[in-house]
Design an enzyme around this catalytic site. Structure first.
Site, PDB file in Angstrom:
ATOM      1  N   MET A  98      12.726  -5.194  11.176  1.00 15.01           N
ATOM      2  CA  MET A  98      11.673  -4.386  10.563  1.00 15.01           C
ATOM      3  C   MET A  98      12.172  -3.869   9.221  1.00 15.01           C
ATOM      4  O   MET A  98      13.314  -3.467   9.089  1.00 15.01           O
ATOM      5  CB  MET A  98      11.316  -3.213  11.458  1.00 15.01           C
ATOM      6  CG  MET A  98      10.193  -2.353  10.905  1.00 15.01           C
ATOM      7  SD  MET A  98       8.632  -3.206  10.789  1.00 15.01           S
ATOM      8  CE  MET A  98       8.261  -3.470  12.515  1.00 15.01           C
ATOM      9  N   CYS A  99      11.299  -3.885   8.254  1.00 16.44           N
ATOM     10  CA  CYS A  99      11.632  -3.373   6.936  1.00 16.44           C
ATOM     11  C   CYS A  99      10.560  -2.393   6.489  1.00 16.44           C
ATOM     12  O   CYS A  99       9.436  -2.403   6.996  1.00 16.44           O
ATOM     13  CB  CYS A  99      11.749  -4.501   5.915  1.00 16.44           C
ATOM     14  SG  CYS A  99      13.019  -5.723   6.327  1.00 16.44           S
ATOM     15  N   GLY A 100      10.919  -1.562   5.533  1.00 15.80           N
ATOM     16  CA  GLY A 100       9.949  -0.721   4.872  1.00 15.80           C
ATOM     17  C   GLY A 100       9.819  -1.199   3.441  1.00 15.80           C
ATOM     18  O   GLY A 100      10.828  -1.352   2.746  1.00 15.80           O
ATOM     19  N   ARG A 118      12.434   3.169   8.469  1.00 15.81           N
ATOM     20  CA  ARG A 118      12.044   1.874   9.017  1.00 15.81           C
ATOM     21  C   ARG A 118      13.183   0.857   8.951  1.00 15.81           C
ATOM     22  O   ARG A 118      13.237  -0.067   9.764  1.00 15.81           O
ATOM     23  CB  ARG A 118      10.834   1.320   8.256  1.00 15.81           C
ATOM     24  CG  ARG A 118       9.557   2.110   8.440  1.00 15.81           C
ATOM     25  CD  ARG A 118       8.458   1.572   7.554  1.00 15.81           C
ATOM     26  NE  ARG A 118       8.114   0.193   7.883  1.00 15.81           N
ATOM     27  CZ  ARG A 118       7.165  -0.169   8.745  1.00 15.81           C
ATOM     28  NH1 ARG A 118       6.451   0.753   9.376  1.00 15.81           N
ATOM     29  NH2 ARG A 118       6.916  -1.441   8.977  1.00 15.81           N
ATOM     30  N   ASN A 178       8.504  -7.869   4.924  1.00 16.06           N
ATOM     31  CA  ASN A 178       8.627  -7.149   6.186  1.00 16.06           C
ATOM     32  C   ASN A 178       8.058  -8.060   7.261  1.00 16.06           C
ATOM     33  O   ASN A 178       6.857  -8.019   7.551  1.00 16.06           O
ATOM     34  CB  ASN A 178       7.858  -5.822   6.134  1.00 16.06           C
ATOM     35  CG  ASN A 178       7.811  -5.143   7.487  1.00 16.06           C
ATOM     36  OD1 ASN A 178       8.712  -5.308   8.297  1.00 16.06           O
ATOM     37  ND2 ASN A 178       6.745  -4.408   7.746  1.00 16.06           N
TER      38      ASN A 178
END
Length: 582
Positions: free
Chosen positions: A1-3, A37, A85
């Protein structure tokens, strides 16, 4: 997961601010939530994109693929910029052992058709991609909308913000519709928007774009693709007769007096048994992709990973676990596809009512029952059944601050209750049953059961529609509910889970599984007729699968909404009203 966070400003604005350089105000508001995140990396890039536009790109990273974390924003040799993401879980663009963000960037760089390239991706995603040669900014959520992406265009149309998450003090933020790829043409002085839909534009897509135009006071031009994928559409005028699907055997179940007899009778029918087996293959493969395609280190041991060749021994996979049908099936599938020596976390949440410290809510009761059933089915597996108990005081504190920002721009009573339930559950902080030892889950991946009810007819309203309006209308309703799942649930829930630095993965929304299920007529998925009460006719195909993998008790549990099973919601409130607590 990325922001991910992207802000495009007119260069005139940027020049005015250059005498006092600072981070954009919107980024300062979102920074901490974006960082949460992706706890493994946080980086930024500021770039003059054209003579007219200036860009700020920011991203945090939760390491999910490849030998080590890869920071973002990513920039290639042609000065294209990617904020990614997502998870490429299968298909031509899946390269095991290589970070998927670098694979996606390379594919986009070499593409003559960005939309066609993105359509090849199998897995959840949201992204933002600046193509230098065309001065086009592409951004989108996948066709199911499994990951959050919000956006805002200011009234002067000289600023565009795209972000995974926002805060309430940023007015006029919108959830990006998961209907296609949006394009901001940066060859003009004002933001110009285009959209390439994922599928041939239908009435629903056109209405969503028209509504968007009216709210933003901006024209969104539809770009039509020459290669729209074909869609399997059921004939809505087709009404089944007594020789179709489960109905073919309906009259013979009169001789079956018990639940077990009916289920076993149906499983003895060759056509039904074959469909259950095919569903089992697709679901197991979906879960396998989601529990095996992760680093060998838990969320807390990323630093250790760079210094050690030995995997850590902490739990890397968890489930939101009510003990109901959907989560029970996922628990067995996860057990089958995770190293036998690894622990799996089962997270069960309950909310206090009226300061009585009683957490024996319906989901806690069913959760323990199914946990005990799992111990019999998987005797050598170590499961942590984590009891998350949320007091009224703790709920009040986090609901009005952290959760209120995360749920934004959603704001209904239903959004409020479900957001609270998912946020506290995915935090994974509680005691392990039955030892009562305090524990916080270390899992990097969290499996959720979203999508099962919409595809297999799991809601009580499906029974009501069938009774009063028939199969043709129920067919329409199931398709509509599946189409709207992105705007109702998924973006909000993604923001809740990711706030704890975990990756939400949704096995029931795997592309291959969805394609198989969508080819089945509704009467091959469920049979919510009066004779088959709740806990039998609803999601009948899934119940048969559960019985086949020996979940005899969990297969019988009637559908119970998460907000009521965890006792966060007040049944007297109107779910569609705006919540006064956020």
């Amino acid at each position: 997961m990325c922001g991910i966070f992207c802000m495009i400003n007119s260069s005139a604005n940027a020049r005015r601010e250059s005498s006092n350089p600072k981070e954009p105000f919107e980024w300062t508001l979102c920074k901490d939530m974006i960082a949460a995140r992706g706890p493994d990396c946080l980086n930024s890039l500021e770039e003059g994109l054209t003579e007219l536009w200036h860009g700020h790109f920011h991203a945090s990273v939760l390491w999910m693929q490849g030998a080590e974390p890869v920071s973002q924003p990513l920039v290639d040799t042609d000065c294209n910029i990617l904020l990614w993401n997502g998870d490429v879980l299968a298909g031509n663009m899946h390269k095991r052992g290589i970070c998927d963000s670098t694979v996606v960037l390379s594919a986009l760089k070499n593409s003559n058709d960005i939309a066609a390239t993105v359509r090849e991706i199998k897995g959840p995603f949201s992204f933002c991609y600046y193509q230098k040669s065309s001065n086009m900014l592409y951004f989108a959520r996948d066709k199911f909308g499994r990951h959050s992406l919000l956006f805002k265009i200011n009234e002067r149309h000289d600023s565009l913000v795209i972000t995974s998450v926002a805060v309430k003090s940023m007015p006029n933020i919108e959830e990006l519709p998961a209907i296609g790829i949006f394009i901001a043409d940066l060859n003009y002085e004002k933001v110009q928007l285009k959209c390439i839909p994922w599928v041939e534009p239908n009435e629903r897509v056109i209405k969503i774009l028209n509504d968007l135009e009216n709210r933003l006071n901006i024209v969104v031009n539809i770009l039509r693709s020459e290669n729209f994928p074909e869609i399997e559409n059921l004939s809505l005028g087709l009404i089944p007769d007594s020789e179709m699907g489960f109905l073919k055997y309906f009259k013979y179940t009169n001789v079956c007096s018990t639940y077990d007899e009916i289920m076993d009778y149906l499983l003895r029918q060759e056509s039904i048994n074959e469909t259950v087996d095919r569903l089992l293959i697709f679901l197991e493969e979906s879960v396998r992709r989601r529990v095996q395609l992760i680093p060998e280190f838990c969320r807390n041991c990323t630093g250790v990973a760079l210094m050690s060749v030995e995997p850590c021994k902490h739990a890397k996979v968890g489930l939101l676990f009510s003990g109901g049908l959907d989560s029970a099936i996922l628990a067995v599938m996860a057990h089958r596809n995770i190293n036998p020596n690894e622990t799996i976390d089962l997270i069960n949440v309950a909310f206090e009512k009226k300061n009585n410290s009683n957490y024996e809510v319906p989901d806690r009761i069913t959760g323990r029952k199914t946990f005990n059933e799992l111990l019999k089915i998987c005797p050598n597996r170590n499961f942590n059944f984590i009891e998350v108990n949320v007091s009224e005081q703790e709920l009040k504190i986090y609901r009005s601050t952290q959760i209120a920002n995360l749920v934004y721009p959603r704001a209904t009573v239903l959004d409020d209750s479900l957001a609270c339930a998912v946020w506290f559950a995915s935090r994974g902080r509680g005691t392990v049953y039955p030892k009562k030892e305090f524990y916080t889950s270390s899992c990097r991946v969290l499996l959720l059961g979203m999508g099962a009810d919409e595809q297999f007819g799991g809601y009580m309203r499906h029974r009501t529609i069938l009774k009063h309006k028939g199969w043709a209308i129920l067919t329409e309703e199931l398709q509509l509910e599946f189409d709207r799942i992105s705007e109702r649930n998924l973006g909000r829930d993604d923001r809740m889970v990711a706030d704890h630095g975990r990756q939400s993965r949704l096995p029931y929304l795997d592309e291959d599984l969805v394609q198989f299920v969508q080819q089945l007529a509704p009467w091959e998925r469920c049979c919510p007729v009066e004779k088959f009460p709740p806990g039998l006719g609803d999601k009948l195909l899934l119940r048969l699968l559960a019985r086949k993998i020996k979940l005899h008790e969990a297969a019988k549990f009637p559908k119970r909404a998460f907000q009521f099973g965890s006792r966060i919601a007040d049944g007297k409130e109107n779910a569609k009203d705006v919540s006064k607590r956020l």
